[in-house]
Design a protein around this motif. Structure first.
Motif, PDB file in Angstrom:
ATOM      1  N   MET A  11       0.848  -1.196   0.000  1.00 34.44           N
ATOM      2  CA  MET A  11       0.000   0.000   0.000  1.00 34.44           C
ATOM      3  C   MET A  11       0.887   1.250   0.000  1.00 34.44           C
ATOM      4  SD  MET A  11      -2.614  -1.013   2.937  1.00 34.44           S
ATOM      5  CE  MET A  11      -4.180  -0.314   2.600  1.00 34.44           C
ATOM      6  N   PRO A  12       0.572   2.240  -0.826  1.00 31.81           N
ATOM      7  CA  PRO A  12       1.362   3.472  -0.770  1.00 31.81           C
ATOM      8  C   PRO A  12       1.174   4.163   0.576  1.00 31.81           C
ATOM      9  CG  PRO A  12      -0.471   3.679  -2.316  1.00 31.81           C
ATOM     10  CD  PRO A  12      -0.482   2.290  -1.817  1.00 31.81           C
ATOM     11  N   ARG A  13       2.185   4.954   0.973  1.00 27.49           N
ATOM     12  CA  ARG A  13       2.118   5.565   2.288  1.00 27.49           C
ATOM     13  C   ARG A  13       1.401   6.913   2.271  1.00 27.49           C
ATOM     14  NH1 ARG A  13       6.299   4.892   6.150  1.00 27.49           N
ATOM     15  NH2 ARG A  13       6.649   2.683   6.394  1.00 27.49           N
ATOM     16  N   ALA A  14       1.108   7.452   1.038  1.00 23.02           N
ATOM     17  CA  ALA A  14       0.521   8.791   0.971  1.00 23.02           C
ATOM     18  C   ALA A  14      -0.757   8.852   1.798  1.00 23.02           C
ATOM     19  CB  ALA A  14       0.199   9.109  -0.477  1.00 23.02           C
ATOM     20  N   PRO A  15      -0.831   9.778   2.767  1.00 28.29           N
ATOM     21  CA  PRO A  15      -2.057   9.864   3.548  1.00 28.29           C
ATOM     22  C   PRO A  15      -3.167  10.496   2.714  1.00 28.29           C
ATOM     23  CG  PRO A  15      -0.449  11.497   4.294  1.00 28.29           C
ATOM     24  CD  PRO A  15       0.163  10.791   3.136  1.00 28.29           C
ATOM     25  N   GLY A  16      -4.394  10.150   2.964  1.00 30.46           N
ATOM     26  CA  GLY A  16      -5.524  10.746   2.276  1.00 30.46           C
ATOM     27  C   GLY A  16      -6.696  10.741   3.233  1.00 30.46           C
ATOM     28  N   ARG A  17      -7.776  11.455   2.874  1.00 28.03           N
ATOM     29  CA  ARG A  17      -8.951  11.494   3.770  1.00 28.03           C
ATOM     30  C   ARG A  17      -9.556  10.107   3.896  1.00 28.03           C
ATOM     31  NH1 ARG A  17     -13.190  15.937   2.350  1.00 28.03           N
ATOM     32  NH2 ARG A  17     -14.015  15.260   4.352  1.00 28.03           N
ATOM     33  N   ILE A  18     -10.038   9.818   5.105  1.00 24.14           N
ATOM     34  CA  ILE A  18     -10.594   8.481   5.336  1.00 24.14           C
ATOM     35  C   ILE A  18     -12.086   8.592   5.642  1.00 24.14           C
ATOM     36  CG2 ILE A  18     -10.477   6.437   6.820  1.00 24.14           C
ATOM     37  CD1 ILE A  18      -7.564   6.915   7.241  1.00 24.14           C
ATOM     38  N   PHE A  19     -12.862   7.719   5.048  1.00 22.67           N
ATOM     39  CA  PHE A  19     -14.300   7.614   5.324  1.00 22.67           C
ATOM     40  C   PHE A  19     -14.558   6.196   5.811  1.00 22.67           C
ATOM     41  CE2 PHE A  19     -13.543  10.705   2.103  1.00 22.67           C
ATOM     42  CZ  PHE A  19     -14.388  11.761   2.419  1.00 22.67           C
ATOM     43  N   ALA A  20     -15.538   6.038   6.696  1.00 24.46           N
ATOM     44  CA  ALA A  20     -15.806   4.680   7.198  1.00 24.46           C
ATOM     45  C   ALA A  20     -17.262   4.542   7.582  1.00 24.46           C
ATOM     46  CB  ALA A  20     -14.921   4.408   8.411  1.00 24.46           C
ATOM     47  N   ASP A  21     -17.712   3.304   7.669  1.00 27.79           N
ATOM     48  CA  ASP A  21     -19.091   3.048   8.099  1.00 27.79           C
ATOM     49  C   ASP A  21     -19.151   1.673   8.758  1.00 27.79           C
ATOM     50  OD1 ASP A  21     -21.734   3.550   8.496  1.00 27.79           O
ATOM     51  OD2 ASP A  21     -22.357   2.982   6.463  1.00 27.79           O
TER      52      ASP A  21
ATOM     53  N   ALA B 180       0.845   4.643   7.089  1.00 30.46           N
ATOM     54  CA  ALA B 180       1.603   5.894   6.987  1.00 30.46           C
ATOM     55  C   ALA B 180       2.366   6.203   8.271  1.00 30.46           C
ATOM     56  CB  ALA B 180       0.656   7.035   6.649  1.00 30.46           C
ATOM     57  N   LEU B 181       1.901   5.676   9.395  1.00 26.00           N
ATOM     58  CA  LEU B 181       2.517   6.024  10.684  1.00 26.00           C
ATOM     59  C   LEU B 181       3.667   5.080  11.062  1.00 26.00           C
ATOM     60  CD1 LEU B 181      -0.734   6.663  12.767  1.00 26.00           C
ATOM     61  CD2 LEU B 181       0.780   8.366  11.719  1.00 26.00           C
ATOM     62  N   ASP B 182       3.721   3.940  10.393  1.00 25.26           N
ATOM     63  CA  ASP B 182       4.620   2.880  10.860  1.00 25.26           C
ATOM     64  C   ASP B 182       6.110   3.170  10.640  1.00 25.26           C
ATOM     65  OD1 ASP B 182       5.310   0.206  11.748  1.00 25.26           O
ATOM     66  OD2 ASP B 182       5.855  -0.146   9.661  1.00 25.26           O
ATOM     67  N   HIS B 183       6.907   2.966  11.700  1.00 22.88           N
ATOM     68  CA  HIS B 183       8.357   3.028  11.540  1.00 22.88           C
ATOM     69  C   HIS B 183       8.985   1.731  12.019  1.00 22.88           C
ATOM     70  CE1 HIS B 183       8.207   7.217  10.565  1.00 22.88           C
ATOM     71  NE2 HIS B 183       7.468   7.453  11.642  1.00 22.88           N
ATOM     72  N   GLU B 184       8.177   0.759  12.353  1.00 20.79           N
ATOM     73  CA  GLU B 184       8.703  -0.372  13.086  1.00 20.79           C
ATOM     74  C   GLU B 184       8.235  -1.720  12.533  1.00 20.79           C
ATOM     75  OE1 GLU B 184       8.004   0.265  17.302  1.00 20.79           O
ATOM     76  OE2 GLU B 184       8.192  -1.916  17.521  1.00 20.79           O
ATOM     77  N   VAL B 185       6.921  -1.834  12.347  1.00 17.79           N
ATOM     78  CA  VAL B 185       6.377  -3.164  12.018  1.00 17.79           C
ATOM     79  C   VAL B 185       6.977  -3.701  10.708  1.00 17.79           C
ATOM     80  CG1 VAL B 185       4.268  -4.504  11.664  1.00 17.79           C
ATOM     81  CG2 VAL B 185       4.249  -2.557  13.208  1.00 17.79           C
ATOM     82  N   ALA B 186       7.100  -2.821   9.700  1.00 12.36           N
ATOM     83  CA  ALA B 186       7.595  -3.283   8.401  1.00 12.36           C
ATOM     84  C   ALA B 186       9.036  -3.786   8.482  1.00 12.36           C
ATOM     85  CB  ALA B 186       7.479  -2.173   7.365  1.00 12.36           C
TER      86      ALA B 186
END
Ligand SMILES: C[S@@+](CC[C@H](N)C(=O)[O-])C[C@H]1O[C@@H](n2cnc3c(N)ncnc32)[C@H](O)[C@@H]1O
Length: 410
Positions: free
Chosen positions: A1-11, A28-34
């Motif tokens: 998945m690309p890291r570019a942040p974008g607006r999020i919608f959910a339901d 986008a926030l990860d510095h560790e898991v990957a």
């Protein structure tokens, strides 16, 4: 998945929808898991972000019994399987791509400490042999190295296809690594496969190809001995990841198999959860992108050539590409419904795309593919940037997004 942040919608129910949003944000926030466990071992096109997989596996694990079965029918390089194993779930993965299966098995290899140490020792032995052979060849006037002849591959055609991508000294080192692995295959096929995955992991680093998805030629100026040194470094990286994974549950089973026929490997109603990321319509072409690896490693890919779904080449072939895609997606969703136990959940990560000159809305496509046994429990979508004018024109004022859809079996 690309890291570019974008607006999020959910339901959906609040807790679930928030979990899916957190899974999208995690990338986008990860510095560790990957960088943890065996995740950094091998690149893979459209790999699920390990941090997204971790959040989704946590959501699943907190909703199912211990040691429940999680299935990924498009497991690719095995991201979800690594996370499932780390969370103590049983896992089954499958993919039609022989490289995916090789890599996913290596990343989830479950063996006693002694066997893992043996993998490290053999990696060092192979690298030592290759470095010594290189020195000897230089002393005696650089005789041409032997080329491997994998069964099922025309040696001359293979040679022509590979010659363009590797400097002669690099090619000699790589072929010698591969031949040394071949020599041990009869005695220890399991270790031979894992070492082959290590070889695949360094292939582009020492080649002139940019990446799987970018076939541009780059001049890498690779030093003598670099292939052998990179190879052993990759063995070390894998062993370190496997050591970290060792205390976690048992090994997943990984099959080379078509997701549309999941029932052949997963009994009906046996999976508590599915976590998967199918191809994004018309975006990648695994059979084409990874041909260099298949040629080099001697991996047969006839089934992938014929059965890859949603490939770019199928959309380029005309409007039947889109029809096939919808039919294939429907077959996959039916397979997922069959595999799930009542109440079981399927988290599907899928993205919108621009395919065959048309916008493809993945969430709508999943919705249309649903059977009576399944309903959408929750979803979250994150907007993604348009790639080029054609894409902008075709999406017009509707956003392009990546989605996580949580389906539930009635
Ligand atoms: C988006 S990738 C999955 C990536 C994976 N989640 C990872 O983290 O590496 C989609 C996968 O679908 C596989 N695939 C395409 N057609 C298939 C089919 N008919 N059956 C099974 N796998 C297929 C491709 O080989 C590719 O590995």
């Amino acid at each position: 998945m690309p890291r570019a942040p974008g607006r999020i919608f959910a339901d959906g129910p609040r807790e679930l929808a928030e979990g899916l949003v957190a899974a999208l944000r995690a990338a986008a926030l990860d510095h560790e898991v990957a960088e943890s466990l065996t995740h950094p071992f091998h690149s893979y096109p459209a790999r699920l972000h390990p941090a997204t997989a971790r959040v989704l596996v946590d959501i699943i694990a907190s909703n199912v019994r211990e040691r429940s079965l999680l299935v990924d029918p498009f497991c690719g390089s095995g991201t979800s399987l690594v996370e499932a194993r780390a969370a103590g779930l049983r896992a089954v993965g499958s993919d039609l791509n022989p490289l995916a299966v090789l890599v996913a098995r290596a990343k989830t290899w479950t063996a006693p400490a002694k066997r893992r140490a043996k993998l490290r020792d053999v990696g060092h032995e192979i690298s030592g042999t290759v470095l010594a052979a290189g020195k000897a060849a230089r002393r005696s006037g650089a005789e041409p190295g032997k080329m491997r002849k994998p069964t099922g591959f025309d040696p001359n055609a293979r040679n022509r296809r590979l010659a363009a991508w590797f400097a002669p000294h690099v090619r000699r080192e790589l072929e010698l690594i591969a031949m040394t692995i071949d020599d041990m295959r009869e005695d220890d096929p399991e270790l031979a496969d894992i070492l082959t995955a290590c070889l695949s992991a360094i292939l582009y680093k020492v080649s002139s190809r940019t990446s799987d998805t970018d076939g541009t030629w780059v001049d890498r100026n690779v030093a003598r001995g670099a292939a052998a040194r990179n190879f052993v470094a990759r063995v070390e990286l894998l062993v370190a990841g496997l050591d970290d994974l060792a205390p976690a549950g048992g090994p997943p089973d990984v099959y080379e198999h078509d997701a549309r026929k999941l029932h052949e490997i997963v009994p009906d109603g046996s999976a508590a959860a599915i976590l998967t990321s199918p191809p994004y319509a018309g975006t990648y072409d695994y059979a084409e992108h990874q041909r260099l690896r298949f040629d080099f490693l001697g991996l047969r890919h006839r089934e992938l050539d014929a059965g890859e779904i949603g490939s770019r080449r199928s959309f380029m072939a005309g409007p039947q590409g889109e029809r096939s895609w919808r039919g294939d997606l429907a077959d996959c969703v039916t397979s997922i419904a069959r595999a799930l136990e009542p109440g079981g959940v399927a988290a599907i990560v899928i993205g919108d795309s621009y395919a065959g000159g048309r916008p493809m809305y993945a969430l709508d496509d999943v919705r249309s593919a649903l059977t009576d046994e399944l309903f959408i429990d929750a979803w979250a979508s994150q907007q993604r940037p348009m790639l080029g004018a054609g894409e902008r024109r075709s999406f017009q004022d509707r956003a392009k997004a990546e989605h996580i859809v949580l389906l539930r079996r009635r």
